[in-house]
Enzyme design. Sequence first.
Site, PDB file in Angstrom:
ATOM      1  N   SER A  11       8.428  -8.942  20.015  1.00 28.06           N
ATOM      2  CA  SER A  11       8.736  -7.532  19.777  1.00 28.06           C
ATOM      3  C   SER A  11      10.245  -7.363  19.706  1.00 28.06           C
ATOM      4  O   SER A  11      10.956  -7.678  20.678  1.00 28.06           O
ATOM      5  CB  SER A  11       8.186  -6.664  20.908  1.00 28.06           C
ATOM      6  OG  SER A  11       8.820  -5.388  20.861  1.00 28.06           O
ATOM      7  N   HIS A  36       6.718  -8.210  15.626  1.00 30.24           N
ATOM      8  CA  HIS A  36       6.113  -6.963  16.125  1.00 30.24           C
ATOM      9  C   HIS A  36       7.194  -5.881  16.201  1.00 30.24           C
ATOM     10  O   HIS A  36       8.255  -6.082  16.798  1.00 30.24           O
ATOM     11  CB  HIS A  36       5.512  -7.228  17.505  1.00 30.24           C
ATOM     12  CG  HIS A  36       4.738  -6.081  18.068  1.00 30.24           C
ATOM     13  ND1 HIS A  36       3.439  -5.782  17.700  1.00 30.24           N
ATOM     14  CD2 HIS A  36       5.077  -5.147  18.996  1.00 30.24           C
ATOM     15  CE1 HIS A  36       3.013  -4.726  18.378  1.00 30.24           C
ATOM     16  NE2 HIS A  36       3.992  -4.309  19.165  1.00 30.24           N
ATOM     17  N   ASP A  38       8.033  -2.002  17.150  1.00 28.95           N
ATOM     18  CA  ASP A  38       7.561  -0.882  17.969  1.00 28.95           C
ATOM     19  C   ASP A  38       8.243   0.420  17.578  1.00 28.95           C
ATOM     20  O   ASP A  38       9.442   0.597  17.807  1.00 28.95           O
ATOM     21  CB  ASP A  38       7.849  -1.184  19.445  1.00 28.95           C
ATOM     22  CG  ASP A  38       6.897  -2.218  20.017  1.00 28.95           C
ATOM     23  OD1 ASP A  38       5.677  -2.041  19.842  1.00 28.95           O
ATOM     24  OD2 ASP A  38       7.365  -3.186  20.628  1.00 28.95           O
ATOM     25  N   MET A  40       8.559   4.365  18.194  1.00 31.92           N
ATOM     26  CA  MET A  40       8.302   5.359  19.251  1.00 31.92           C
ATOM     27  C   MET A  40       8.959   6.686  18.912  1.00 31.92           C
ATOM     28  O   MET A  40      10.089   6.702  18.407  1.00 31.92           O
ATOM     29  CB  MET A  40       8.895   4.865  20.576  1.00 31.92           C
ATOM     30  CG  MET A  40       8.377   3.526  21.014  1.00 31.92           C
ATOM     31  SD  MET A  40       9.156   3.043  22.560  1.00 31.92           S
ATOM     32  CE  MET A  40       8.347   1.472  22.829  1.00 31.92           C
ATOM     33  N   HIS A  69       3.674  -1.274  15.097  1.00 30.75           N
ATOM     34  CA  HIS A  69       2.903  -0.596  16.139  1.00 30.75           C
ATOM     35  C   HIS A  69       3.455   0.821  16.285  1.00 30.75           C
ATOM     36  O   HIS A  69       4.556   1.016  16.797  1.00 30.75           O
ATOM     37  CB  HIS A  69       3.069  -1.405  17.441  1.00 30.75           C
ATOM     38  CG  HIS A  69       2.425  -0.790  18.643  1.00 30.75           C
ATOM     39  ND1 HIS A  69       2.714  -1.205  19.927  1.00 30.75           N
ATOM     40  CD2 HIS A  69       1.507   0.201  18.780  1.00 30.75           C
ATOM     41  CE1 HIS A  69       2.001  -0.515  20.795  1.00 30.75           C
ATOM     42  NE2 HIS A  69       1.265   0.368  20.127  1.00 30.75           N
ATOM     43  N   MET A  71       3.734   4.219  17.969  1.00 28.79           N
ATOM     44  CA  MET A  71       3.488   5.004  19.193  1.00 28.79           C
ATOM     45  C   MET A  71       4.009   6.402  18.888  1.00 28.79           C
ATOM     46  O   MET A  71       5.026   6.849  19.444  1.00 28.79           O
ATOM     47  CB  MET A  71       4.205   4.337  20.381  1.00 28.79           C
ATOM     48  CG  MET A  71       3.499   3.057  20.822  1.00 28.79           C
ATOM     49  SD  MET A  71       4.551   1.966  21.787  1.00 28.79           S
ATOM     50  CE  MET A  71       5.336   1.074  20.453  1.00 28.79           C
ATOM     51  N   MET A 140      -3.336  -2.557  24.997  1.00 34.43           N
ATOM     52  CA  MET A 140      -2.072  -2.375  25.735  1.00 34.43           C
ATOM     53  C   MET A 140      -2.276  -2.840  27.180  1.00 34.43           C
ATOM     54  O   MET A 140      -3.210  -2.396  27.863  1.00 34.43           O
ATOM     55  CB  MET A 140      -1.638  -0.913  25.731  1.00 34.43           C
ATOM     56  CG  MET A 140      -1.270  -0.337  24.369  1.00 34.43           C
ATOM     57  SD  MET A 140       0.005  -1.247  23.473  1.00 34.43           S
ATOM     58  CE  MET A 140       1.380  -1.195  24.633  1.00 34.43           C
ATOM     59  N   ASP A 175      -0.477  -6.475  24.160  1.00 32.03           N
ATOM     60  CA  ASP A 175       0.901  -5.985  24.084  1.00 32.03           C
ATOM     61  C   ASP A 175       1.341  -5.432  25.432  1.00 32.03           C
ATOM     62  O   ASP A 175       0.794  -4.421  25.898  1.00 32.03           O
ATOM     63  CB  ASP A 175       0.968  -4.897  23.003  1.00 32.03           C
ATOM     64  CG  ASP A 175       2.388  -4.451  22.703  1.00 32.03           C
ATOM     65  OD1 ASP A 175       3.333  -4.962  23.324  1.00 32.03           O
ATOM     66  OD2 ASP A 175       2.529  -3.570  21.829  1.00 32.03           O
TER      67      ASP A 175
HETATM   68  C1  DX5 Z   1       5.499  -1.262  24.789  1.00 34.50           C
HETATM   69  C2  DX5 Z   1       5.665  -1.960  23.451  1.00 34.50           C
HETATM   70  C3  DX5 Z   1       5.678  -3.443  23.585  1.00 34.50           C
HETATM   71  C4  DX5 Z   1       6.836  -3.948  24.365  1.00 34.50           C
HETATM   72  C5  DX5 Z   1       6.525  -5.317  24.895  1.00 34.50           C
HETATM   73  O1  DX5 Z   1       5.548   0.093  24.616  1.00 34.50           O
HETATM   74  O2  DX5 Z   1       4.606  -1.624  22.598  1.00 34.50           O
HETATM   75  O3  DX5 Z   1       5.586  -4.099  22.338  1.00 34.50           O
HETATM   76  O4  DX5 Z   1       8.023  -3.977  23.652  1.00 34.50           O
HETATM   77  O5  DX5 Z   1       7.596  -5.690  25.699  1.00 34.50           O
HETATM   78  P1  DX5 Z   1       7.475  -6.698  26.893  1.00 34.50           P
HETATM   79  O6  DX5 Z   1       6.946  -7.991  26.317  1.00 34.50           O
HETATM   80  O7  DX5 Z   1       8.880  -6.818  27.370  1.00 34.50           O
HETATM   81  O8  DX5 Z   1       6.536  -6.120  27.898  1.00 34.50           O
HETATM   82 ZN    ZN Z   2       4.053  -2.864  20.702  1.00 32.57          ZN
END
Ligand code: DX5
Ligand code: ZN
Length: 224
Positions: A11, A36, A38, A40, A69, A71, A140, A175
């Site tokens: 990620s 990956h 993320d 947000m 991904h 969010m 998750m 994840d």
């Molecule tokens: C959480 C994200 C993950 C996160 C994983 O909200 O969706 O992808 O970055 O990070 P680690 O591996 O550090 O838990």
């Molecule tokens: Zn993620």
Amino acid sequence: MFDRTTKIAPSILAADFSAFGAEIEAVEAQGADWIHVDVMDGHFVPNISFGATTCAAIRPHIKTVMDVHLMIAPVDCYIDAFAEAGADILTAHVEAGPHIHRTLQAIRAAGMRPGVALNPGTPAAAVAPLLDLVDLVCVMTVNPGFGGQKFIDMTAKISQLRNMIEDRPIHIEVDGGVDSRTAPLVAAAGADVLVAGSAVFRGGSITDPAPYGENIRAIRAACI
Ligand code: DX5
Ligand code: ZN
């Protein structure tokens, strides 16, 4: 080609935000299978990362799979922007709105592979009616919003999903808090895509990327 071999998906939330392109090239050269990404929105989750414009900017640096991904809520009005940005897989949360079925159809219609993500508090049964629409289910193992959180054990949910999926070509992605200690637990339960942020990027940098490779190999080796 669909396969269930273990894939490590770093990620970039744990990468250097001022140098995503170089970080992606470094981590792919060190053995990452997917990247990956993320996204947000500060509304669905209590943090803001980046959006479709950043995804478009990093796309030319990704040679493997761009696994986005979301969010965010709502999702539907942004699907075309992520298709234009070049996402290969676009994952939306089942909790993100009242019409997840429509969202997943729209992602497929826009030319991407749809994924559905479940928060830790959401049961496996929530995605049972969606399994014929998706290419990936993301379990998750932290409450989404931040990297570096403690792993929440969801192995029972992963096993349930593995049984529900039967022989459909659907990836199970995990994840949050995945490292060489937790990876074998989720892999044994049936996960094949392991997202890892801090556990991959820790100890390395663009100028010293070898630790990325050591970290990826340690996670992979722990699953065998
Ligand atoms: C959480 C994200 C993950 C996160 C994983 O909200 O969706 O992808 O970055 O990070 P680690 O591996 O550090 O838990
Ligand atoms: Zn993620």
